[in-house]
Each structure stands twice: as structure tokens, then as C-alpha cells.
Design an enzyme around this catalytic site. Structure first.
Site, PDB file in Angstrom:
ATOM      1  N   HIS A 399       0.820  -1.215   0.000  1.00 13.02           N
ATOM      2  CA  HIS A 399       0.000   0.000   0.000  1.00 13.02           C
ATOM      3  C   HIS A 399       0.855   1.265   0.000  1.00 13.02           C
ATOM      4  CE1 HIS A 399      -3.716   1.994   0.048  1.00 13.02           C
ATOM      5  NE2 HIS A 399      -4.370   1.257   0.935  1.00 13.02           N
ATOM      6  N   ASP A 403      -2.183   2.270  -4.541  1.00  8.97           N
ATOM      7  CA  ASP A 403      -3.425   2.668  -3.872  1.00  8.97           C
ATOM      8  C   ASP A 403      -4.475   1.567  -4.036  1.00  8.97           C
ATOM      9  OD1 ASP A 403      -2.359   5.109  -3.120  1.00  8.97           O
ATOM     10  OD2 ASP A 403      -3.007   6.098  -4.972  1.00  8.97           O
TER      11      ASP A 403
END
Length: 428
Positions: A399, A403
Site C-alpha cells: 500500500h 493505492d
């Protein structure tokens, strides 16, 4: 004249190996290129062959010993017959301890105290000699910020390996509230075991230790998250059923599902380049090539050989490439080059019956696709309930660079390509 057989170069950043198995013994006659021993590195098993024909004079190191690149493994008397060499080896063995000036004995005394020396070096406050360690180790220490005093070196002269650094990192959380010394204790036997008579203790291989360290590294470093979807395999299964015999006759390779998923992933990676990128220091490295790692289970553990420039390959090229890599993996013939440099990984737990899982990243890659078992499930199709061959898909991703939107769109794109495989043929 005795010829020294040394540890060969093992690949970029690989400085040491473990003698996994000797294939000869002192006194044996050998021919040129005959395998002498197997060396186990962090990634592969490498055979060391005889450079001359003759007789093995001695084995300088025992099985299980860690050796450095360029270190002496054994001596071969060039041109000597095996029968003639056996008395020499037998005489050299008892004489090794009392006779110091002879050239052969020095490695033998070094073997006995080596474990004690390593054990004694562990608690030394000075820690690892980072300056003398390899460039990969120095880079890892710089990036992670781990203190040299926290690293227990296993290399020569206090030099650390990447495994030593990763082991020090994994001990940091457990030692946060206590001194550094107790953190190393869990790795050692905890004392007498109540059912020891019905247990078997086996030392971890170098490959298994590397797998463990890399998986822990991925958990400790990446902000790892997994997103799921499901794909209807009807179209791909129908296409494969219709064309598999013609495909095999023309290309000499079986048409499997993996080539469809490799092509689908490449199409998605081209649209979402961050999934094919990695973090290096403070930089994001976007890769405009597609080297796809394919996870393969072997008796020694999981390995991930890499299919180079997979976007340039046809379906037949992908199937042949995966087949060749899988065979090399099962035969233990993979090289360092086969296992390095991947940009994205595909793991198929479905071959073992897995219905759903959360795959772990393969550092430094930023994403991995998990395939699973195909199972008939009732689905709503055109307002009717029908049985469909369905597969759950999972994408684990970092992450920090990817995204949630990008991860979801990536998986949806893969799903679209599999459910409508003509898209892959037309490039849409």
C-alpha cells in the site's frame, strides 16, 4: 601434484554457501567434470565438478559447513588412480592432528573449532563488521537502520550476511522491552522436551531459512493488503477444451490456464504501471519490462523462477517457458539468474486445492496474484441461476506504492481478460 578444488563464483552478491552433500570420499578416483559435491546457497543448489582427473586426496570441509567463495573444498591428485590414493588418505587422517608443517592438515584443525568460534562470536558486543561485509549487506543495514551491535555475524572475520541482518531485524520487536541478549534465545532449544522420544529435530536448510527470512521481511517492511475478486472460467475452459489438441500438436506444449493469466496480468500491468514498480530508498522504480515470477513448489521449498520478457512471448512461448522452469525447479537445476529480477509474481495454490488465500509479497516486488481452485458454484446469469466454474483471485500489494483503487482496477482488468479471452488476442 594436488590440485585445489575451490568454491566457484555463485552469482551477484552471493558470497557463501553450505556444503549440502559430498558425492565422493577421500581415495575415490574421479574424472574431469565429475560432480564432487553440492553447495546450497540462499536460492539454489550448485554442483561443483572436478577440474582434473585423478584421485581425491582429502575433503577439506565437512557436510553442513559454511564456505566462502574461493575457499578450498578438497584436493585432487592429478592423474592418480583411486586405489593408489586410498592409502595416502588413510595415512593423512591420523597424522593430521600431530603434524603441523604439512600443507594438507591446516584446514582440518580449522573445522573443529569453527562452530565454537561462531558461537563465541555471537555475544561479542562489537557485533558485525559491516564495513567488511558485502555491498548488499551494507545497503540493507543502511536502509533498515539496524545497529551493527545487534547483528550476530556468521561470516568470516565478523562479516555479516543478509540472513544475519534479517535475523536481527526480526528480533527487534520481541526485544523491545528487554535487553538484546534474551531476544536470540527463542531460536535455541528451550530445554528438555516432554515428548522428545517421539520427535525428530532437523536443521533448517539454507533455502528454508532464506524463505523464512524473506517472508518475514515482506511482513515487516511492506504495508501489505489483499483485495479479492472472483472470475468465471467458462470461456477460458471452453477455448482450452476446443483447441488444446491442435495447440499441442503444433507447438509441442500443453495449453494450460497459466498462459492466459500471465497474458491477462501483463495487460493489467501495462494499464496500471505502479503494480509493476518497486520502492528503492526514496525512489519509485517503474519498470517498462515484464519479467513474471511463477511460484513453484519443490521438495526443498517454494521457489519463484522468472519468465523473462513475458510480454514478448506467444501463448506457446509462455507455456514452454513455464514448463522448462518448472522442470528445472523440480530437478534442482535452477541458477541464480533464473530466480532474480522478477517484476510481478503469480502463485497458483489451486493446484493443491486451496479455495482462497492471501499470498505474501515477494520482495522487492510490490504485488502478487494468487490463483485458486476452480469450483462449480451457482451464479446469477441473465436472470437465471446456473452452475459456473468459478475461481477466487487475490492480489496482495504494498500500500506504500499501490493505492486501493489501482489494486482493485488491476484485479478487475485481469477478471475481464479471463472471462473474455478474445480481448487478449485483440489487445483490448
Amino acid at each position: 601434484m594436488a590440485v585445489e578444488i575451490k568454491v566457484p563464483a555463485l552469482g551477484e552478491s552471493v558470497t557463501e554457501a553450505t556444503v549440502a552433500k559430498w558425492l565422493v570420499k577421500a581415495g575415490d578416483a574421479v574424472t574431469i567434470d565429475q560432480p564432487l559435491c553440492e553447495l546450497e546457497t540462499d536460492k539454489v543448489t550448485v554442483e561443483v565438478n572436478a577440474s582434473v582427473a585423478g584421485s581425491v586426496v582429502d575433503l577439506a570441509v565437512a557436510e553442513g559447513t559454511t564456505v566462502q567463495v574461493g575457499g578450498v573444498l578438497c584436493h585432487i591428485e592429478a592423474g592418480a588412480a583411486g586405489a593408489a590414493a586410498k592409502p595416502v588418505a588413510a595415512a593423512a587422517t591420523p597424522a593430521a592432528a600431530p603434524v603441523a608443517p604439512k600443507p594438507a592438515p591446516p584446514p582440518a584443525p580449522a573445522l573443529a573449532p569453527a562452530p565454537a568460534a561462531v558461537a563465541a562470536a555471537a555475544p561479542v558486543p562489537a557485533g558485525a563488521n559491516i564495513a567488511a561485509s558485502g555491498p548488499a549487506v551494507r545497503k540493507l543495514v543502511e536502509e533498515t537502520g539496524v545497529a551493527a551491535s545487534a547483528i550476530q555475524p556468521t561470516g568470516k572475520d565478523g562479516r555479516a550476511t543478509k540472513a544475519d541482518v534479517l535475523a536481527a531485524l526480526s528480533s527487534i520487536p520481541s526485544s523491545a522491552g528487554s535487553p538484546g541478549a534474551p531476544a536470540a534465545k527463542p531460536a535455541a532449544p528451550a530445554g528438555p522436551r516432554l515428548r522428545a522420544d517421539r520427535e525428530e529435530r532437523v536443521r533448517m536448510t539454507r533455502l528454508r531459512r532464506t524463505i523464512a527470512n524473506r517472508l518475514k521481511e515482506a511482513q515487516n517492511t511492506a504495508a501489505m493488503l489483499t483485495t479479492f475478486n472472483e472470475v468465471d472460467m467458462t470461456a477460458v475452459m471452453g477455448l482450452r477444451e476446443r483447441l488444446k489438441e491442435d495447440f499441442e500438436k503444433k507447438h509441442g506444449a500443453r495449453l494450460g490456464f497459466m498462459s492466459f493469466f500471465v497474458k491477462a496480468c501483463i495487460a493489467a500491468l501495462k494499464e496500471l504501471p505502479s503494480v509493476n514498480a518497486e520502492i528503492e530508498g526514496d525512489d519509485l522504480v517503474y519498470k517498462n519490462y515484464y519479467d513474471i515470477g511463477v511460484a513453484v513448489g519443490t521438495p526443498q521449498g517454494l521457489v519463484v523462477p522468472v519468465l523473462r520478457d513475458a510480454d514478448m512471448l506467444s501463448f506457446a512461448g509462455v507455456e514452454k517457458g513455464i514448463g522448462e522452469l518448472g522442470k528445472k525447479a523440480r530437478d534442482g537445476k535452477l541458477t541464480i539468474a533464473d530466480l532474480t529480477g522478477g517484476t510481478f509474481t503469480i502463485s497458483n495454490g489451486g493446484v493443491y486445492g486451496s479455495l482462497m488465500s492471501t499470498p505474501i509479497l515477494n520482495p522487492p516486488q510490490s504485488a502478487i496474484l494468487g490463483m485458486h481452485k476452480i469450483q462449480q458454484r451457482p451464479m446469477a446469469v441473465g436472470g437465471e441461476i446456473r452452475l459456473r466454474p468459478m475461481m477466487y483471485l487475490a492480489v496482495s500489494y504494498d500500500h506504500r506504492i499501490i493505492d486501493g483503487r489501482e489494486a482493485v482496477l488491476f484485479l478487475v482488468r485481469v477478471k475481464e481478460c479471463i472471462e473474455d479471452p478474445e480481448r487478449l488476442l485483440l489487445g483490448i
